[in-house]
Scaffold this active site. Sequence first.
Site, mmCIF file in Angstrom:
data_model
loop_
_atom_site.group_PDB
_atom_site.id
_atom_site.type_symbol
_atom_site.label_atom_id
_atom_site.label_comp_id
_atom_site.label_asym_id
_atom_site.label_seq_id
_atom_site.Cartn_x
_atom_site.Cartn_y
_atom_site.Cartn_z
ATOM 1 N N GLU A 58 0.799 -1.221 0.000
ATOM 2 C CA GLU A 58 0.000 0.000 0.000
ATOM 3 C C GLU A 58 0.838 1.280 0.000
ATOM 4 O O GLU A 58 0.485 2.268 -0.654
ATOM 5 C CB GLU A 58 -0.953 0.003 1.205
ATOM 6 C CG GLU A 58 -2.006 -1.076 1.165
ATOM 7 C CD GLU A 58 -1.543 -2.416 1.708
ATOM 8 O OE1 GLU A 58 -2.334 -3.381 1.696
ATOM 9 O OE2 GLU A 58 -0.371 -2.502 2.152
ATOM 10 N N PHE A 83 -5.574 0.326 5.781
ATOM 11 C CA PHE A 83 -4.293 0.372 5.072
ATOM 12 C C PHE A 83 -4.050 1.737 4.431
ATOM 13 O O PHE A 83 -2.924 2.234 4.417
ATOM 14 C CB PHE A 83 -4.257 -0.723 4.002
ATOM 15 C CG PHE A 83 -4.573 -2.093 4.532
ATOM 16 C CD1 PHE A 83 -4.120 -2.499 5.783
ATOM 17 C CD2 PHE A 83 -5.345 -2.975 3.802
ATOM 18 C CE1 PHE A 83 -4.416 -3.759 6.280
ATOM 19 C CE2 PHE A 83 -5.657 -4.244 4.289
ATOM 20 C CZ PHE A 83 -5.185 -4.635 5.535
ATOM 21 N N HIS A 109 -14.261 -0.343 3.454
ATOM 22 C CA HIS A 109 -14.257 -1.117 4.695
ATOM 23 C C HIS A 109 -13.890 -0.276 5.922
ATOM 24 O O HIS A 109 -13.090 -0.670 6.759
ATOM 25 C CB HIS A 109 -13.310 -2.313 4.580
ATOM 26 C CG HIS A 109 -13.741 -3.330 3.569
ATOM 27 N ND1 HIS A 109 -13.800 -3.043 2.222
ATOM 28 C CD2 HIS A 109 -14.127 -4.623 3.713
ATOM 29 C CE1 HIS A 109 -14.216 -4.119 1.567
ATOM 30 N NE2 HIS A 109 -14.439 -5.088 2.431
ATOM 31 N N ASP A 117 -14.297 -9.308 10.357
ATOM 32 C CA ASP A 117 -12.850 -9.119 10.178
ATOM 33 C C ASP A 117 -12.169 -8.629 11.454
ATOM 34 O O ASP A 117 -10.953 -8.733 11.594
ATOM 35 C CB ASP A 117 -12.573 -8.121 9.040
ATOM 36 C CG ASP A 117 -12.858 -8.728 7.675
ATOM 37 O OD1 ASP A 117 -13.250 -9.915 7.627
ATOM 38 O OD2 ASP A 117 -12.697 -8.027 6.668
ATOM 39 N N ARG A 167 -18.498 -1.436 3.843
ATOM 40 C CA ARG A 167 -18.690 -2.815 3.393
ATOM 41 C C ARG A 167 -20.155 -3.234 3.436
ATOM 42 O O ARG A 167 -20.627 -3.986 2.591
ATOM 43 C CB ARG A 167 -17.880 -3.755 4.296
ATOM 44 C CG ARG A 167 -18.045 -5.228 3.980
ATOM 45 C CD ARG A 167 -17.378 -6.081 5.048
ATOM 46 N NE ARG A 167 -17.358 -7.494 4.708
ATOM 47 C CZ ARG A 167 -16.933 -8.451 5.526
ATOM 48 N NH1 ARG A 167 -16.497 -8.128 6.743
ATOM 49 N NH2 ARG A 167 -16.939 -9.710 5.147
#
Length: 312
Positions: A58, A83, A109, A117, A167
């Site tokens: 990233e 990220f 997300h 997650d 999400r």
Amino acid sequence: MADVKKIATRESYGNALVELGKENPNVVVLDADLAAATKTGVFKKEFPERHIDCGIAECNMVGVGAGLAASGMIPFVSTFAMFAAGRAYEQVRNGVGYPHLNVKIGATHGGISVGEDGATHQCCEDVALMRTIPGMTVIVPSDDVEAKAVVKAAAELDGPVYMRFGRLAVPVINDTADYKFEIGKGTVLREGTDVTIIANGLCVGESLEAAEKLAADGINAKVINMATVKPLDDELVIAAAKETGKVVTVEEHSVIGGLGSAVCDVLSEKAPTPVLKLGVQDVFGHSGPAVALIKEFGLDSEGIYKSVKAFV
């Protein structure tokens, strides 16, 4: 809102990029091995020569995006919020923010609705981090219609933009003939005189439902959709605070540094007003079904309703 059409704003992001790609040959999309999840895969299918998969790197991806922007392209750098804002913060700050390059960051997300997650991927600090970067525009759209409008507006703005997408599928609430998105402007979705609820992201739909429940109790709540956290619509915030006397902010983000803090920054200086900040209360999230987590953190319509009623 069970019978209302629901779409995840990450889906909207991917679809908007395709439309943008058709209109502007300078649009290029970068991803970090997450095209299926961020939904940039639909752009890749349509424009394979303008989609770059940088792999699980990233920080490097942000650097590539900066280089493309310096070459006159309009790069949309895409990955999970954790990220984009977390892992690559230094590169976003020094490689994009400092030279004020025309890089658009599509962060999917975001927040606790990432669900199973768990805490490592439930980024609830990204808006706070991005707000601190000089010249960075920060936007958190509330639904499919707004998310698509945000992508287009970001492409037209000269400078770095951080866009946060979710999400979880959320109700479409802006599908009206008079809807118009403008960077830096909030939208009054419901008039009220007793309290102002300022929300963004998935919390907007929940806040509207909460306002209906409050109305049944004789509490008239004004509801504002504040998609742009930076630059904030100071005038609207101040006017609403003066009109209702109390303000509640609702966000799927830490109450530290996000929408609530931005609102408090303005009001403390220009119109001191009692403010209740609803969001993630200085804790980490944890694994669980997205809808259950939203309820647990008090960000569903019932939780918002109870908190606002007690505050008023």
